[in-house]
Scaffold this active site. Sequence first.
Site: not given
Ligand code: AHR
Length: 491
Positions: A27, A72, A172-173, A293
């Site tokens: 990331e 994120n 993502n999330e 993840e």
């Molecule tokens: O891996 C760190 C963070 O953890 C990522 O950005 C997010 O997707 C998760 O909450």
Amino acid sequence: MKKYKIKIKTDNIIGKVDELLFGSFVEHIGRAVYGGLYDEKSSKTNKEGFRTDVIEAVKELGVSIVRYPGGNFVSDYNFKDGIGKKDLRPARLDKAWMQLEPNIIGTDEFMQWCKEVNAKPMMAVNMGTGTIKEASELLEYCNHPSGTYYSDERIKNGAKEPYDVIYWCVGNEMDGSWQIAAMDAKDYGKKARETAKLMKLTDNKIKTIVCGSSSPLSSTFPSWDEEVLKLTYDLMDYISLHVYYTYGKDRNLKDFLAAPKDLDNYIETVIKLCDSIKVEKNSNKTMMLALDEWNVWHYNETNNTQIDKWSVGPIRVENTYDYIDALVVAGLLTSIVNHSDRVKIACLAQLINVIAPIMIKNDKLIKQSTYYAFYQFSKYAKNTLALKCEDDISSFDSRYGMTKEIFYSVCYDEIKEEYIVFLINIGESAILDFEFDTEVELIESVFLTGNINDFNDENNTPIGLANYENSDVIEELKFVTKRYKKSNKIK
Ligand code: AHR
């Protein structure tokens, strides 16, 4: 000493251990990209500015697929900022991690790096501030051969051939309150469905991954997943699962070590949910799981995003992993392998510096304890068949329910005709008796060296792999890999 038996039957197959189970995640956060895979200040870089020691370690680790660019970060990322001439690319505020994004590394550089490390790219599109159209433009940029605005832009930027990215995370999330432009399940489900539709119209070879809950601990798990799946089932190929483990407030060691039991529960709940929606929709499609993840993540001061605010590559979310952390990572890998019929993608989050197996300190590369746990599985379980076994291993009551004292996976490598047994003993030392349905010979027994509080750093590396002499006993708190060759003798 306790004595346990594990019965192994070659035809009792769980599933093929897909190579994509040994993926990872890069990331734009902290020193993962700037000061991690890329570092113009280091002497250890190639002409593109990629660290060659990192490239070698990632190759050695056998990472098969890398998720990018977030996390994120992706929920406020515009890929157009990261393509074209570097001196014309704008710097932006990365509001997810409160740091400066210089956009020196973007889509094309990431694709080049993936080639260097022999990994497939897995792209995430911005479902926060990004539009449905921008998601399909990024796909067009990556995969369309030529003759359109975005494919011709890619060619102008030096990549004549399309990148043919197959795996696409649709956001993502998006359930997380911390996520930029988070949504409720209904809004996300509708946006994700239309995005996947437009993306599959752009390139029908792609596989799409819909956001499930950001954690099994989320208050909306599993209702979020249910609602999202109902809205998107036909257009998605995988549902994403995310999970991180640390100690509870009481710092109970046994509970932390029991984390793989929780991962089993999480995976099995999501499978049941997917299958109930399959029935409800009368669908022929079986939804696969992308655990894109997962890791051990201990919160510490480096989680504070106010430190070095708005600088490039600040220290963020870094962990030094000890021997116990490696046991948990190895245990989690047994859970992944033992669900290989449905978990088809898994990404250790993350890869370099940020909660990572590979750390750079004072310009030196460190292979953390978790590196060796991942390495063993990636080297020996990839492309094998995971076998379901019977055992009489005793259980204890952990915060996740009754949990076996030994986590294990047994894989069969059809090409080499070898059985690989991964054992993580979180209980007392025990004698293990393996009963195979065929004659076998033990060819190697390897263990993770070190003591429970040990960790590797620039000067001291107590954690690594060495031959394990005591073949019948598995000592307490040890990770051992055993390889057996099928012998020609008839049983
Ligand atoms: O891996 C760190 C963070 O953890 C990522 O950005 C997010 O997707 C998760 O909450």
